[in-house]
Every structure is written in structure tokens, then in C-alpha cells.
Design a protein around this motif. Structure first.
Motif, mmCIF file in Angstrom:
data_model
loop_
_atom_site.group_PDB
_atom_site.id
_atom_site.type_symbol
_atom_site.label_atom_id
_atom_site.label_comp_id
_atom_site.label_asym_id
_atom_site.label_seq_id
_atom_site.Cartn_x
_atom_site.Cartn_y
_atom_site.Cartn_z
ATOM 1 N N GLU A 91 0.834 -1.221 -0.058
ATOM 2 C CA GLU A 91 -0.057 0.019 0.080
ATOM 3 C C GLU A 91 0.838 1.371 0.002
ATOM 4 O O GLU A 91 1.754 1.449 0.837
ATOM 5 C CB GLU A 91 -0.809 0.062 1.175
ATOM 6 C CG GLU A 91 -1.801 1.332 1.011
ATOM 7 C CD GLU A 91 -3.002 1.284 1.895
ATOM 8 O OE1 GLU A 91 -3.388 0.208 2.838
ATOM 9 O OE2 GLU A 91 -3.637 2.643 1.903
ATOM 10 N N VAL A 110 -0.446 5.154 3.053
ATOM 11 C CA VAL A 110 -1.227 4.534 3.973
ATOM 12 C C VAL A 110 -1.885 5.604 4.945
ATOM 13 O O VAL A 110 -3.055 5.581 5.067
ATOM 14 C CB VAL A 110 -0.599 3.336 4.605
ATOM 15 C CG1 VAL A 110 0.276 3.676 5.536
ATOM 16 C CG2 VAL A 110 -1.772 2.581 5.227
ATOM 17 N N GLY A 170 4.977 8.111 2.086
ATOM 18 C CA GLY A 170 5.920 9.067 1.637
ATOM 19 C C GLY A 170 6.374 9.942 2.843
ATOM 20 O O GLY A 170 7.299 10.624 2.940
ATOM 21 N N PHE A 171 5.177 10.241 3.603
ATOM 22 C CA PHE A 171 5.332 11.368 4.538
ATOM 23 C C PHE A 171 4.722 10.719 5.921
ATOM 24 O O PHE A 171 3.787 10.037 6.054
ATOM 25 C CB PHE A 171 4.596 12.621 4.092
ATOM 26 C CG PHE A 171 5.044 13.076 2.882
ATOM 27 C CD1 PHE A 171 6.240 14.178 2.936
ATOM 28 C CD2 PHE A 171 4.810 12.621 1.574
ATOM 29 C CE1 PHE A 171 6.496 14.476 1.705
ATOM 30 C CE2 PHE A 171 5.102 13.332 0.560
ATOM 31 C CZ PHE A 171 6.220 14.357 0.416
ATOM 32 N N HIS A 208 1.120 13.249 7.593
ATOM 33 C CA HIS A 208 -0.442 13.044 7.294
ATOM 34 C C HIS A 208 -1.269 12.677 8.491
ATOM 35 O O HIS A 208 -1.198 11.750 9.267
ATOM 36 C CB HIS A 208 -0.519 12.268 6.323
ATOM 37 C CG HIS A 208 -2.011 12.175 5.893
ATOM 38 N ND1 HIS A 208 -2.409 13.263 5.010
ATOM 39 C CD2 HIS A 208 -2.979 11.580 6.015
ATOM 40 C CE1 HIS A 208 -3.630 13.135 4.951
ATOM 41 N NE2 HIS A 208 -4.160 11.967 5.534
ATOM 42 N N LYS A 213 9.348 7.692 -1.223
ATOM 43 C CA LYS A 213 8.143 8.221 -2.018
ATOM 44 C C LYS A 213 7.664 7.202 -3.426
ATOM 45 O O LYS A 213 8.646 6.309 -3.537
ATOM 46 C CB LYS A 213 9.192 9.310 -2.995
ATOM 47 C CG LYS A 213 9.825 10.482 -2.162
ATOM 48 C CD LYS A 213 8.662 11.614 -2.005
ATOM 49 C CE LYS A 213 8.747 12.432 -0.677
ATOM 50 N NZ LYS A 213 10.342 12.647 -0.305
ATOM 51 N N GLU A 227 -4.832 4.505 -1.946
ATOM 52 C CA GLU A 227 -6.283 5.243 -1.784
ATOM 53 C C GLU A 227 -5.988 6.602 -1.391
ATOM 54 O O GLU A 227 -5.338 6.977 -0.331
ATOM 55 C CB GLU A 227 -6.841 4.547 -0.421
ATOM 56 C CG GLU A 227 -8.184 4.974 -0.430
ATOM 57 C CD GLU A 227 -8.902 4.082 0.779
ATOM 58 O OE1 GLU A 227 -10.316 4.006 0.636
ATOM 59 O OE2 GLU A 227 -8.338 3.365 1.540
ATOM 60 N N HIS A 228 -6.577 7.597 -2.316
ATOM 61 C CA HIS A 228 -6.605 9.095 -1.968
ATOM 62 C C HIS A 228 -5.049 9.442 -1.960
ATOM 63 O O HIS A 228 -4.637 10.251 -0.900
ATOM 64 C CB HIS A 228 -7.407 9.570 -0.639
ATOM 65 C CG HIS A 228 -8.740 9.273 -0.863
ATOM 66 N ND1 HIS A 228 -9.466 10.532 -0.605
ATOM 67 C CD2 HIS A 228 -9.337 8.551 -1.483
ATOM 68 C CE1 HIS A 228 -10.882 10.274 -0.924
ATOM 69 N NE2 HIS A 228 -10.923 8.871 -1.211
ATOM 70 N N TYR A 252 -5.465 19.057 7.478
ATOM 71 C CA TYR A 252 -4.487 19.650 6.949
ATOM 72 C C TYR A 252 -4.296 21.000 7.735
ATOM 73 O O TYR A 252 -3.258 21.658 7.544
ATOM 74 C CB TYR A 252 -4.675 19.984 5.413
ATOM 75 C CG TYR A 252 -4.525 19.014 4.591
ATOM 76 C CD1 TYR A 252 -3.441 17.717 4.936
ATOM 77 C CD2 TYR A 252 -5.251 18.719 3.578
ATOM 78 C CE1 TYR A 252 -3.711 16.643 4.283
ATOM 79 C CE2 TYR A 252 -5.425 17.535 2.770
ATOM 80 C CZ TYR A 252 -4.532 16.657 3.066
ATOM 81 O OH TYR A 252 -4.438 15.706 2.339
#
Ligand SMILES: C[S@@+](CC[C@H](N)C(=O)[O-])C[C@H]1O[C@@H](n2cnc3c(N)ncnc32)[C@H](O)[C@@H]1O
Ligand SMILES: [Zn+2]
Length: 255
Positions: free
Chosen positions: A63, A66, A82-83, A86, A98, A115-116, A197
Motif C-alpha cells: 500500500e 497508507v 511517503g510522509f 499526514h 516516495k 487510496e487518496h 491539513y
């Protein structure tokens, strides 16, 4: 891929109790509201989980992006991101890289789920090429994305395939700022800034991949996957257990 040390599947500790793992993270994210969600069938995402099991019944999956929660079968899916920043909690990923620099051997995965995430990636074709390369022949790409008409991108323009090709040809980096103003003006200025965010400073939104660079419906994603040589095997433009979303599953053709 240049000089990236590859990871081994053996080093990953898979989570055996899929639902306990899901609920633990839901509780971490939502607190007491998690119990309400536990009782509320659509929030358990049983429909979306079942399509993953149906189209990718065996093998190890990956995935990408995630975030705080997953609907993947965690006993056989590597959860990556990648981060880490979130969401209000931290991502539940065990490995970080990444989306266009996947540190596993080519043709490793039976499926790749995301997903998204693709809308947060400035150069989607570059990443999708990497995902397809990591899929075994006949491997499945399972993509769930926000639908332009049912998400906070409703006031934005749909992104064309030609635009994505030009981003690819220009080798646009992950923190490309080109679409920032459009996102700010049509999403944030319309009061549609996502809650999760709000803790990220404006100047960090690009570096944490928090904006939606591109805007789609299922029509453009089918066109994109066909352009990349994938065979569409499932298409659902309105997932009833994630109502802002559509899902596309594509199969990697044998060489
Ligand atoms: C909106 S969140 C989605 C999280 C989760 N999949 C979900 O559906 O709730 C976007 C995720 O994409 C990840 N992401 C953004 N750009 C990425 C990239 N280039 N490579 C990998 N992950 C990325 C972020 O870290 C974040 O976890
Ligand atoms: Zn672009």
C-alpha cells in the motif's frame, strides 16, 4: 531506479489480526467516535475490503500512502508512506519512501493499493510507471480516488491526460508548486480546507504533499491506465462505503 538499496519482504512484520489493527488505529485517530464507527457498517469499509480480496485474493501487496488507516489485508500487505506527518496522528506505515522510488525488486507484488494518494502526487505518470514495474505479471493496481464532483475539488477543472503527459515529460518534482494557487483559491478560499491539513503551515503544504495537484473522475483514470498499457478489470464510480470516492482496478498484462 538509481542507487536505492532494496528491502526484503522477510524483514517486514505483517499484522496478523487485520480487523484489530484497523480498529486500534481508528481509535487512535477518532477516540470514542471509533466505537460509533465500529457499529456503523459503511465505516467498516466491508465493501471496499471485499473487492480487494476478490480481485487480489493471494500474494503480497504494497500500500502506497497508507496514512492513518488501511483497508488492506494487513497479514499480507506492506504499509508504506511517503510522509509521516499526514493526519493528526502519525502515519501507520512501517516503511517510508516516495511513490516513485520503491525500494523493492521489480515484479515483487501481487497487488498495489493506493487510496487518496495519486492526486497528491505532482507527477502521477512517473509514480504509476514505478508501481506497474513493481507488480508481478497479472498483478493488480487497486486505486481509490476522490471524485471531482463529490469532494472539495468541486470548483476546480478536471485534469486532462495531455497535462499529465506534459508533467511527465517535464520531469516535474514531487513538490511542484504549479497548482498551489488554483488549489488555494478554489478549495481553501471556498472554505473547503480539509480538517486534517489545518495543523500544517501554508508554506509546508507543498513539501508535505498535502494539496491535490490534479482533479479527476473515473473517466480520466480509465483513460490514463489504458494509456499506460493496463487492462481495466473493475470500475466503480461511486463507492458507497467511501462516498466521495471511485475505485478502479487494473491488471498488468503479461509480457
Ligand atoms: C489524503 S492521505 C490518504 C491516506 C489514506 N490512504 C486514506 O485513504 O485515508 C494522502 C497520503 O499520501 C501520502 N503521499 C503523498 N505524496 C506521496 C508520495 N509522493 N509518495 C508516497 N506517499 C505519498 C501522504 O503521506 C498521505 O499519507
Ligand atoms: Zn500538473
Amino acid at each position: 531506479m538509481k542507487n536505492i538499496e532494496l528491502l526484503s519482504l522477510e524483514d517486514y512484520s505483517f499484522q496478523n489480526n487485520d480487523f484489530a489493527f484497523y480498529f486500534k488505529n481508528l481509535y487512535r485517530d477518532r477516540g470514542i467516535k471509533a466505537f460509533y464507527q465500529f457499529l456503523n457498517r459503511p465505516h467498516r469499509r466491508s465493501f471496499s475490503r471485499s473487492i480487494i480480496q476478490k480481485y487480489a485474493p493471494h500474494g503480497i501487496g504494497l500500500e502506497i500512502g497508507v496514512g492513518e488507516r488501511t483497508i488492506a489485508p494487513t497479514n499480507r500487505t506492506i504499509l508504506s508512506d511517503g510522509f509521516s506527518e499526514h493526519g493528526e496522528g502519525q502515519s501507520i506505515a512501517q516503511v517510508y519512501f516516495k511513490g516513485d522510488e520503491i525500494p523493492y525488486a521489480d515484479e515483487t507484488f501481487s497487488f498495489i493499493l493506493s487510496e487518496h494518494v495519486l492526486e497528491h502526487i505532482a507527477n502521477p505518470i512517473k509514480s504509476l510507471n514505478a508501481w506497474i514495474m513493481k507488480l508481478a505479471p497479472e498483478g493488480k493496481l487497486i486505486i481509490i480516488l476522490p471524485h471531482k464532483e463529490r469532494t472539495n475539488d468541486v470548483h476546480r477543472e478536471i485534469t486532462s491526460l495531455d497535462h499529465l503527459i506534459s508533467d511527465y515529460e517535464n520531469d516535474v518534482p514531487f513538490n511542484d508548486p504549479t497548482h498551489f494557487d488554483d488549489w488555494w483559491n478554489k478549495v481553501v478560499e471556498n472554505g473547503l480546507m480539509p480538517e486534517h491539513y489545518k495543523h500544517i503551515a501554508k508554506e509546508e503544504l507543498i513539501n508535505t504533499a498535502s494539496i491535490h495537484h490534479h482533479v479527476w473522475t473515473d473517466v480520466q483514470i480509465v483513460e490514463l491506465f489504458e494509456y499506460l498499457g493496463m487492462e481495466i478489470i473493475y470500475r466503480n464510480n461511486h463507492l458507497h462505503d467511501r462516498r466521495d470516492s471511485f475505485a478502479i482496478i487494473a491488471k498488468k498484462k503479461t509480457n
